[in-house]
Design a protein around this motif. Structure first.
Motif, PDB file in Angstrom:
ATOM      1  N   UNK A 133       0.821  -1.206   0.000  1.00  0.00           N
ATOM      2  CA  UNK A 133       0.000   0.000   0.000  1.00  0.00           C
ATOM      3  C   UNK A 133       0.864   1.270   0.000  1.00  0.00           C
ATOM      4  N   UNK A 134       2.079   1.175   0.545  1.00  0.00           N
ATOM      5  CA  UNK A 134       2.982   2.334   0.570  1.00  0.00           C
ATOM      6  C   UNK A 134       3.407   2.766  -0.837  1.00  0.00           C
ATOM      7  N   UNK A 135       3.246   1.864  -1.829  1.00  0.00           N
ATOM      8  CA  UNK A 135       3.621   2.189  -3.208  1.00  0.00           C
ATOM      9  C   UNK A 135       2.492   2.857  -3.981  1.00  0.00           C
ATOM     10  N   UNK A 136       1.349   3.056  -3.336  1.00  0.00           N
ATOM     11  CA  UNK A 136       0.173   3.584  -4.038  1.00  0.00           C
ATOM     12  C   UNK A 136      -0.071   5.025  -3.602  1.00  0.00           C
ATOM     13  N   UNK A 137       0.176   5.988  -4.491  1.00  0.00           N
ATOM     14  CA  UNK A 137      -0.046   7.378  -4.098  1.00  0.00           C
ATOM     15  C   UNK A 137      -1.522   7.649  -3.823  1.00  0.00           C
ATOM     16  N   UNK A 138      -1.815   8.496  -2.829  1.00  0.00           N
ATOM     17  CA  UNK A 138      -3.215   8.783  -2.521  1.00  0.00           C
ATOM     18  C   UNK A 138      -3.858   9.641  -3.610  1.00  0.00           C
ATOM     19  N   UNK A 139      -5.180   9.581  -3.662  1.00  0.00           N
ATOM     20  CA  UNK A 139      -5.918  10.404  -4.619  1.00  0.00           C
ATOM     21  C   UNK A 139      -5.796  11.873  -4.237  1.00  0.00           C
ATOM     22  N   UNK A 140      -5.945  12.726  -5.226  1.00  0.00           N
ATOM     23  CA  UNK A 140      -5.887  14.169  -4.980  1.00  0.00           C
ATOM     24  C   UNK A 140      -6.809  14.861  -5.981  1.00  0.00           C
ATOM     25  N   UNK A 141      -6.995  16.153  -5.816  1.00  0.00           N
ATOM     26  CA  UNK A 141      -7.742  16.913  -6.819  1.00  0.00           C
ATOM     27  C   UNK A 141      -6.866  17.023  -8.060  1.00  0.00           C
ATOM     28  N   UNK A 142      -7.399  16.623  -9.209  1.00  0.00           N
ATOM     29  CA  UNK A 142      -6.624  16.620 -10.450  1.00  0.00           C
ATOM     30  C   UNK A 142      -7.066  17.784 -11.330  1.00  0.00           C
ATOM     31  N   UNK A 143      -6.101  18.562 -11.790  1.00  0.00           N
ATOM     32  CA  UNK A 143      -6.414  19.631 -12.741  1.00  0.00           C
ATOM     33  C   UNK A 143      -6.649  18.971 -14.101  1.00  0.00           C
ATOM     34  N   UNK A 144      -7.845  19.092 -14.643  1.00  0.00           N
ATOM     35  CA  UNK A 144      -8.172  18.401 -15.898  1.00  0.00           C
ATOM     36  C   UNK A 144      -8.316  19.403 -17.034  1.00  0.00           C
TER      37      UNK A 144
END
Ligand SMILES: [Zn+2]
Length: 307
Positions: A133-144
């Motif tokens: 799980x440490x290799x999985x970056x957390x979700x964030x607000x994405x500029x689209x």
């Protein structure tokens, strides 16, 4: 689905990715879940078409492959294509798929890890991917940044044109490289085209998409997709059009097949090589209740040239 351990020897490899040079300026990068993305390099910039599942640092891996500035553009918003958006915090995507990015399946780190590790059910031993799980970056607000049919990515000496092909998802796009006569097609049309998902269009709408896509058919020979190593011939568009017409007329095989949350229909019986027994390359998984639906409104921006 292709698995990382069984794949042929890559040109470049890291803990989580394998890269294969497809042709000059085009590199296929494969994740452990068998999903593909493509790095296309011009003289001034590079475009990464899709971003795998978001396990490990694809951004760092791509840095090893090119010194050019790299933008991320998504064929669609699914978990196995959009993962790098959580690392870059920005991407080009058709607006009809933005909401998909933020569905729980995508924002949940465990779900992305399970996908990449090939764990499709509890107790599934998976594919041996050495991630935690440490290799999985957390979700964030994405500029689209919105992309539509006719938009062009000008990379300097290389150009990629956007073509909307709603079907697998409402916001699915493909990228046409006229100079190389290839298309990067994500999951738009292949031997296992999934139209049974909550974000998929009806068969009727997909048929219209393929008829539009066909207007560009003479501009390319093969399509490189989001799964598997083999490109598909441009005749797969004709196979898809014929198959949609057969489905709507009840002339397909309509084989009941388990699907998330119920049963779906596989349009054509598969032969030993996974391809349809009747011939051709396109096959479709669909739901009987979504054959026909009122087409969603087409909101067109552009065409724009992004530099
Ligand atoms: Zn997909």
């Amino acid at each position: 689905m292709e698995r990382l351990p069984k794949a042929p020897k890559p040109d470049v490899q890291s803990k989580f990715y394998r890269a294969y040079r497809v042709m000059a300026g085009v590199t296929r990068i494969m994740g452990y879940g068998g999903e593909n993305c493509y790095l296309i390099e011009g003289s001034e910039r590079a475009l990464l078409v899709d971003g795998l599942a978001g396990v490990g640092s694809l951004k760092a891996f791509v840095r090893e492959l090119t010194d050019l500035p790299v933008s991320l553009a998504l064929t669609h918003g699914h978990i196995d294509h959009a993962g790098m958006a959580w690392e870059t915090g920005e991407c080009y995507i058709n607006p009809d798929d933005i909401a998909l990015l933020y569905t729980r399946m995508h924002t949940d780190r465990q779900a992305r890890l399970d996908y990449e590790m090939g764990r499709r059910s509890p107790g599934d031993p998976g594919n041996g991917c050495p991630a935690t799980l440490a290799d999985v970056p957390p979700a964030c607000a994405v500029r689209t940044y919105p992309i539509y049919t006719g938009d062009v990515f000008d990379l300097g000496g290389a150009r990629l044109e956007v073509i909307q092909v709603p079907g697998h998802t409402c916001g699915t796009v493909v990228f046409l490289d006229r100079a190389r006569r290839i298309v990067f097609s994500g999951d738009a049309c292949n031997p296992n085209t999934l139209l049974n998902l909550s974000g998929s269009t009806s068969i009727e709408e997909y048929l219209q998409s393929l008829k539009f896509f066909k207007t560009c058919q003479d501009a390319f020979d093969v399509m490189y997709g989001g799964h598997g190593a083999s490109p598909m011939p441009n005749s797969i568009i004709d196979d898809g059009i014929r198959l949609c017409e057969d489905i709507l007329a009840g002339r397909d095989d309509a084989i009941e097949t388990p699907s998330r949350g119920g049963m779906a229909l596989l349009a054509l019986k598969r032969g030993a090589n996974y391809m349809p027994e009747r011939g051709g390359f396109c096959n479709i998984v669909y739901l009987r209740e979504t054959l026909r639906r009122r087409p969603h409104p087409v909101i067109a921006g552009g065409p724009n040239v992004y530099r």
